[in-house]
Enzyme design. Structure first.
Site, mmCIF file in Angstrom:
data_model
loop_
_atom_site.group_PDB
_atom_site.id
_atom_site.type_symbol
_atom_site.label_atom_id
_atom_site.label_comp_id
_atom_site.label_asym_id
_atom_site.label_seq_id
_atom_site.Cartn_x
_atom_site.Cartn_y
_atom_site.Cartn_z
ATOM 1 N N GLY A 127 4.600 -5.898 -1.992
ATOM 2 C CA GLY A 127 6.066 -5.146 -2.001
ATOM 3 C C GLY A 127 6.454 -5.284 0.263
ATOM 4 N N ARG A 128 6.813 -4.429 0.911
ATOM 5 C CA ARG A 128 7.242 -3.880 1.780
ATOM 6 C C ARG A 128 5.339 -3.954 3.172
ATOM 7 N NH1 ARG A 128 12.086 -1.020 0.779
ATOM 8 N NH2 ARG A 128 10.137 0.614 0.367
ATOM 9 N N ILE A 129 4.940 -3.382 2.200
ATOM 10 C CA ILE A 129 3.493 -2.735 2.531
ATOM 11 C C ILE A 129 2.888 -4.457 2.650
ATOM 12 C CG2 ILE A 129 1.844 -0.992 2.930
ATOM 13 C CD1 ILE A 129 3.681 0.767 2.413
ATOM 14 N N SER A 188 -3.016 3.139 -0.614
ATOM 15 C CA SER A 188 -1.715 3.720 -1.668
ATOM 16 C C SER A 188 -1.497 4.290 -2.553
ATOM 17 C CB SER A 188 -1.548 2.618 -2.603
ATOM 18 O OG SER A 188 -2.343 2.247 -3.988
ATOM 19 N N ARG A 189 -1.742 4.886 -3.738
ATOM 20 C CA ARG A 189 -1.859 6.003 -4.215
ATOM 21 C C ARG A 189 -3.043 6.202 -4.797
ATOM 22 N NH1 ARG A 189 1.293 7.653 -1.470
ATOM 23 N NH2 ARG A 189 3.819 8.642 -1.558
ATOM 24 N N GLU A 228 -6.092 14.330 -5.220
ATOM 25 C CA GLU A 228 -6.303 15.272 -3.948
ATOM 26 C C GLU A 228 -5.643 16.408 -3.357
ATOM 27 O OE1 GLU A 228 -3.493 12.564 -0.702
ATOM 28 O OE2 GLU A 228 -4.108 11.204 -1.759
ATOM 29 N N HIS A 258 -5.262 10.895 3.441
ATOM 30 C CA HIS A 258 -4.604 10.825 3.734
ATOM 31 C C HIS A 258 -3.193 10.145 4.896
ATOM 32 C CE1 HIS A 258 -0.692 10.110 0.734
ATOM 33 N NE2 HIS A 258 -0.706 9.159 0.971
ATOM 34 N N ALA A 268 -2.559 6.775 6.532
ATOM 35 C CA ALA A 268 -2.191 6.245 6.768
ATOM 36 C C ALA A 268 -0.712 5.267 7.285
ATOM 37 C CB ALA A 268 -1.817 4.687 5.515
HETATM 38 C C1 GLV Z 1 2.961 8.093 2.399
HETATM 39 O O1 GLV Z 1 2.092 8.423 0.954
HETATM 40 C C2 GLV Z 1 3.997 7.427 1.806
HETATM 41 O O2 GLV Z 1 4.794 7.450 0.284
HETATM 42 O O3 GLV Z 1 5.001 7.993 1.942
#
Ligand code: GLV
Length: 334
Positions: free
Chosen positions: A165-167, A247-248, A277, A295, A297
């Site tokens: 995807g974008r990331i 990501s998650r 988390e 978390h 990023a």
């Molecule tokens: C951060 O984890 C987001 O989903 O923006």
């Protein structure tokens, strides 16, 4: 008597902001709305959240707020939930749609910042930076050693991107500077023009896991991606490989990862997100071959500010009867 009554157009919508967010966003909201803010910068319990949004038209929340059926049904006046994140797995979107509550997110603005951080994790893991820092601070550095903190080269290696995807694409762009072979896997294959521009090759998940030196996860959390990486997948990876997750948390089976790292079935992992988390799986923090981050990023001053102002724009638009720019449940667009 009439003069004592508020005219509809003079009344500002009432909103609740669930945590402290960057000031430019708070200023925007305070100007357009009657704002109540959780000034204690810690997540509210569900009961507290329900209580605070009771008379509100809108909610601006963070990914630490779980917005489910119970929260949504507690306030029939709620019109919008503006999430300050691109991921919205903390919100039951189907329930929100049933309650006619618009859900918005903040896509696009955090791709480069998140990709930079995925690379920070990758490099730190490959070159054992965090362990080396600790060693140096603790006064253990007694002189140059040819065998000291040997890590893995990054340049010229194979990078496996799960989720283009974008990331994922922003991560791929950065890999080209390291002369890497770039594999990717995704539920949907990208256009040939995109593949060519990024220099990426589409493969199935198993091939990616077997051939990559660095596996980096950029899928959203969905029922299909829950424990996307578990024992079976970890066993397919090279013993010299590193796993990166920005990501998650629940995308990785954290207990299975602890086991694989303990048995050195892979060389290392670097995680920005965790299954529950802020808790860590038992044993994770004791391992030397894992790099951990809380978390962060997307946590640059510029990006977090932009995410917050974007959420504020979404919130204000929805409450002014306009279509919010980043509406998730588009079926509610008027
Ligand atoms: C951060 O984890 C987001 O989903 O923006």
């Amino acid at each position: 008597m009439v003069g004592l009554l508020h005219k509809e157009e003079d009344m500002k919508p009432k909103v609740f902001v669930s945590r402290i967010i960057p000031k430019p966003a708070l200023d925007m909201i305070a100007q357009a709305c009657e704002m109540e803010l959780n000034e204690e910068d810690k997540p509210l319990s569900k009961a507290e959240l329900i209580e605070r949004i009771r008379d509100k038209d809108g909610l601006l929340c963070l990914l630490t707020d779980k917005i489910d059926e119970e929260v949504l049904s507690a306030n029939p006046n709620l019109k919008v939930v503006a999430n300050v994140a691109v991921g919205y797995d903390n919100i039951d979107v189907a329930a929100a749609t049933r309650h006619k509550v618009m859900v918005t997110n903040t896509p696009g603005v955090l791709d480069n910042t998140t990709a930079d951080f995925a690379w920070t994790l990758l490099m730190a893991s490959a070159r054992r930076l965090v362990q080396a820092d600790k060693f140096t601070r603790e006064g253990k550095y007694k002189g140059w050693g040819i065998m000291l903190f040997l890590g893995e080269d990054v340049y010229g290696k194979t990078l496996g991107i799960c989720g283009l995807g974008r990331i994922g694409r922003a991560v791929a762009r950065r890999a080209r500077g390291f002369d890497m072979r770039i594999l990717y896997t995704d539920a949907v294959r990208a256009d040939p023009a995109v593949e060519q521009e990024l220099g990426v090759t589409f493969v199935d998940k198993e091939t990616l896991l077997r051939e990559s030196d660095f596996v980096t996860l950029h899928v959203p959390l969905l029922p299909e991606t829950y424990h996307y990486i578990s024992t079976k997948e970890l066993n397919m990876m090279k013993r010299t490989a590193h796993l990166i997750n920005a990501s998650r948390g629940p995308v990785v089976d954290e207990k299975a990862l602890v086991q694989a790292l303990r048995e050195k079935r892979i060389a290392g992992a670097a995680l920005d997100v965790f299954e529950e988390e802020p808790k860590l799986a038992p044993g994770l923090a004791e391992l030397e071959n894992v790099t951990l981050a809380p978390h962060i990023a997307s946590a640059s001053v510029e990006t977090r500010t932009r995410m917050a102002t974007m959420a504020a724009e979404n919130l204000i638009a929805a409450l002014s009867g306009k279509r919010p720019p980043n509406l998730v449940n588009t079926e509610l667009a008027s």
